[in-house]
Design a protein around this motif. Sequence first.
Motif, PDB file in Angstrom:
ATOM      1  N   GLU A   1       0.783  -1.210   0.083  1.00 13.23           N
ATOM      2  CA  GLU A   1       0.119  -0.056   0.042  1.00 13.23           C
ATOM      3  C   GLU A   1       1.001   1.323   0.087  1.00 13.23           C
TER       4      GLU A   1
ATOM      5  N   HIS B   1      -0.367   2.749   5.389  1.00 10.41           N
ATOM      6  CA  HIS B   1      -1.597   2.275   5.341  1.00 10.41           C
ATOM      7  C   HIS B   1      -2.601   3.019   6.042  1.00 10.41           C
TER       8      HIS B   1
ATOM      9  N   VAL C   1      -3.402  -2.494  11.040  1.00  4.63           N
ATOM     10  CA  VAL C   1      -3.410  -3.141   9.643  1.00  4.63           C
ATOM     11  C   VAL C   1      -3.893  -4.294   9.732  1.00  4.63           C
TER      12      VAL C   1
END
Lengths: 177, 177
Positions: free
Chosen positions: B23, B67, B120
């Motif tokens: 990401e 993220h 996450v």
Amino acid sequence: MDMEKVNSMGFREFVDVFGNIIEKCPLVAAAVWSQRPFSDLQDLENHFFAFIDALPRSGQEGILRCHPDLAGRDLQQGTLTAESQREQSQAGLTSLDADDRLRLQQLNARYRERFGFPFVLAARLSDRDAVPRELARRLHCQPESELRTALGEVKKIGHLRLADLLGADPARVEPPR
Amino acid sequence: MDMEKVNSMGFREFVDVFGNIIEKCPLVAAAVWSQRPFSDLQDLENHFFAFIDALPRSGQEGILRCHPDLAGRDLQQGTLTAESQREQSQAGLTSLDADDRLRLQQLNARYRERFGFPFVLAARLSDRDAVPRELARRLHCQPESELRTALGEVKKIGHLRLADLLGADPARVEPPR
């Protein structure tokens, strides 16, 4: 912006502000946040550069590959980052005539083919006449020394972007080695 | 897409296609390109994960900090990456009622405060009921083990995104350890 303000930032704000010091590599700013507090601009800058220096060669090449060509596809398509757009514009690269643009694109393609990363140059320290000359010269360098030269340009770009954000006179901050 | 196609890509195309496997860290894909040719999907995946494993701790934390929160600011503002938007949507996080969203935001804030990176989780392997439960559980983990857990989730997310791009059945590829 003073260092007290910088040192008070949570990681979200820090990455929002400093995420493009290294072009399209917010990972670097996000990693540098671990090293706070920073004593001054030079200290902050040193952490950015130390992160790059500690990467394996593939990671250093990766940083270069996140940079756009000068007067290339992203400029034509309007997909440059705001910082790159300003830098390429200041160097006069946004107003090349078709012949000069084509010549630069051909040189860029040869450079990418030879080195496996794009030609990176601190455009604000150059101009539309010097860019193709410097590109043609660096095309003939050895890959090892060219990687070092290109990473040095990444640091000059980061140095100028940091000085912009922190309202410093770039000349008063020790330039990257 | 087959591996012959992947191995034929120049770095521009490779970063365009694989730049968000991790990401908002196109640097990782850009570095992995140095390792081509890849024998198969597993080999390609291994290079992404090896790059992350070789980063210093600050760099691993940096990857996490790139993220977005689950059901957080970027989702509200419509600034998620396409991949994150799809994943959070599949987990039902785009249709939380106000109370559930507030609870998750409070848990996210406590997690960020404790660990210095966001929570996450491979949202596609979870759902709207399990996410806050798992977040509340991981809030009590030790920082060292939580960093490892969070990087494991980064790898699960990358595994699923790579399988999507290469048209593979994710269950047929060895899952990340």
